[in-house]
Motif scaffolding. Structure first.
Motif, PDB file in Angstrom:
ATOM      1  N   GLU A   1       0.824  -1.208   0.000  1.00 54.48           N
ATOM      2  CA  GLU A   1       0.000   0.000   0.000  1.00 54.48           C
ATOM      3  C   GLU A   1       0.859   1.261   0.000  1.00 54.48           C
ATOM      4  O   GLU A   1       0.512   2.251  -0.649  1.00 54.48           O
ATOM      5  CB  GLU A   1      -0.967  -0.004   1.188  1.00 54.48           C
TER       6      GLU A   1
ATOM      7  N   GLU B   1      -8.248  12.062  -5.174  1.00 56.51           N
ATOM      8  CA  GLU B   1      -9.139  10.997  -4.683  1.00 56.51           C
ATOM      9  C   GLU B   1      -8.375   9.684  -4.584  1.00 56.51           C
ATOM     10  O   GLU B   1      -8.526   8.948  -3.603  1.00 56.51           O
ATOM     11  CB  GLU B   1     -10.348  10.832  -5.610  1.00 56.51           C
ATOM     12  N   ASN B   2      -7.567   9.384  -5.588  1.00 55.96           N
ATOM     13  CA  ASN B   2      -6.772   8.161  -5.569  1.00 55.96           C
ATOM     14  C   ASN B   2      -5.770   8.185  -4.415  1.00 55.96           C
ATOM     15  O   ASN B   2      -5.613   7.199  -3.693  1.00 55.96           O
ATOM     16  CB  ASN B   2      -6.055   7.968  -6.902  1.00 55.96           C
TER      17      ASN B   2
ATOM     18  N   GLN C   1      -9.227  13.760  -9.488  1.00 57.99           N
ATOM     19  CA  GLN C   1      -9.202  12.296  -9.501  1.00 57.99           C
ATOM     20  C   GLN C   1      -7.908  11.774  -8.882  1.00 57.99           C
ATOM     21  O   GLN C   1      -7.918  10.769  -8.171  1.00 57.99           O
ATOM     22  CB  GLN C   1      -9.335  11.778 -10.934  1.00 57.99           C
TER      23      GLN C   1
ATOM     24  N   GLY D   1      -5.693   5.887   2.923  1.00 59.77           N
ATOM     25  CA  GLY D   1      -6.621   5.146   3.780  1.00 59.77           C
ATOM     26  C   GLY D   1      -6.228   3.685   3.905  1.00 59.77           C
ATOM     27  O   GLY D   1      -6.301   3.102   5.001  1.00 59.77           O
ATOM     28  N   ASP D   2      -5.787   3.082   2.801  1.00 59.35           N
ATOM     29  CA  ASP D   2      -5.346   1.685   2.848  1.00 59.35           C
ATOM     30  C   ASP D   2      -4.120   1.522   3.742  1.00 59.35           C
ATOM     31  O   ASP D   2      -4.002   0.547   4.488  1.00 59.35           O
ATOM     32  CB  ASP D   2      -5.034   1.173   1.439  1.00 59.35           C
TER      33      ASP D   2
ATOM     34  N   THR E   1      -5.993   9.861  -1.622  1.00 56.52           N
ATOM     35  CA  THR E   1      -6.768   9.727  -0.388  1.00 56.52           C
ATOM     36  C   THR E   1      -7.114   8.265  -0.124  1.00 56.52           C
ATOM     37  O   THR E   1      -6.981   7.762   1.003  1.00 56.52           O
ATOM     38  CB  THR E   1      -8.046  10.582  -0.461  1.00 56.52           C
ATOM     39  N   GLU E   2      -7.544   7.562  -1.165  1.00 54.17           N
ATOM     40  CA  GLU E   2      -7.881   6.143  -1.029  1.00 54.17           C
ATOM     41  C   GLU E   2      -6.662   5.324  -0.608  1.00 54.17           C
ATOM     42  O   GLU E   2      -6.743   4.476   0.287  1.00 54.17           O
ATOM     43  CB  GLU E   2      -8.432   5.615  -2.353  1.00 54.17           C
ATOM     44  N   GLU E   3      -5.541   5.581  -1.250  1.00 55.79           N
ATOM     45  CA  GLU E   3      -4.330   4.813  -0.945  1.00 55.79           C
ATOM     46  C   GLU E   3      -3.810   5.118   0.465  1.00 55.79           C
ATOM     47  O   GLU E   3      -3.348   4.214   1.170  1.00 55.79           O
ATOM     48  CB  GLU E   3      -3.249   5.060  -1.994  1.00 55.79           C
TER      49      GLU E   3
END
Length: 104
Positions: free
Chosen positions: A34, A64-65, A61, A71-72, A67-69
């Protein structure tokens, strides 16, 4: 949601899906994967990818990516801490004290 509530929630979420049962040695490898994805997301934002086989994304975008990563990465840290019965609040307080002692 506060940090301790999230740590409890994410642990339950992982347990329900049988993801929690991975031993810490395996979990830390998921964390490494991650972190690599965070690096890739930041590279995309900062210098781009220049890959004809990937579609271009706009800045929102890309954020957003990222932020998602992130979070992981956080989820894997929460699970590792939980496996050793360490709260994230405890980690933050201990680390703050270490930094203050060292640099103040």
């Amino acid at each position: 949601m506060d940090i301790n509530s999230y740590q409890q929630w994410i642990s339950q979420f992982y347990k329900q899906r049988n993801w929690y049962e991975y031993q810490p040695f395996i979990r830390v490898n998921f964390l490494s994967e991650e972190v690599g994805e965070v690096c890739r997301a930041i590279r995309t934002i900062e210098i781009g990818r220049d890959r004809p086989d990937e579609r271009k994304t706009d800045y929102n975008q890309q954020l957003e990516n990222l932020t998602e990563e992130l979070g992981d990465v956080l989820d894997n840290l929460f699970i590792l801490a939980d496996k050793y019965d360490i709260s994230l609040e405890q980690i933050m307080n201990s680390h703050k004290e270490k930094l203050q002692t060292r640099y103040e």
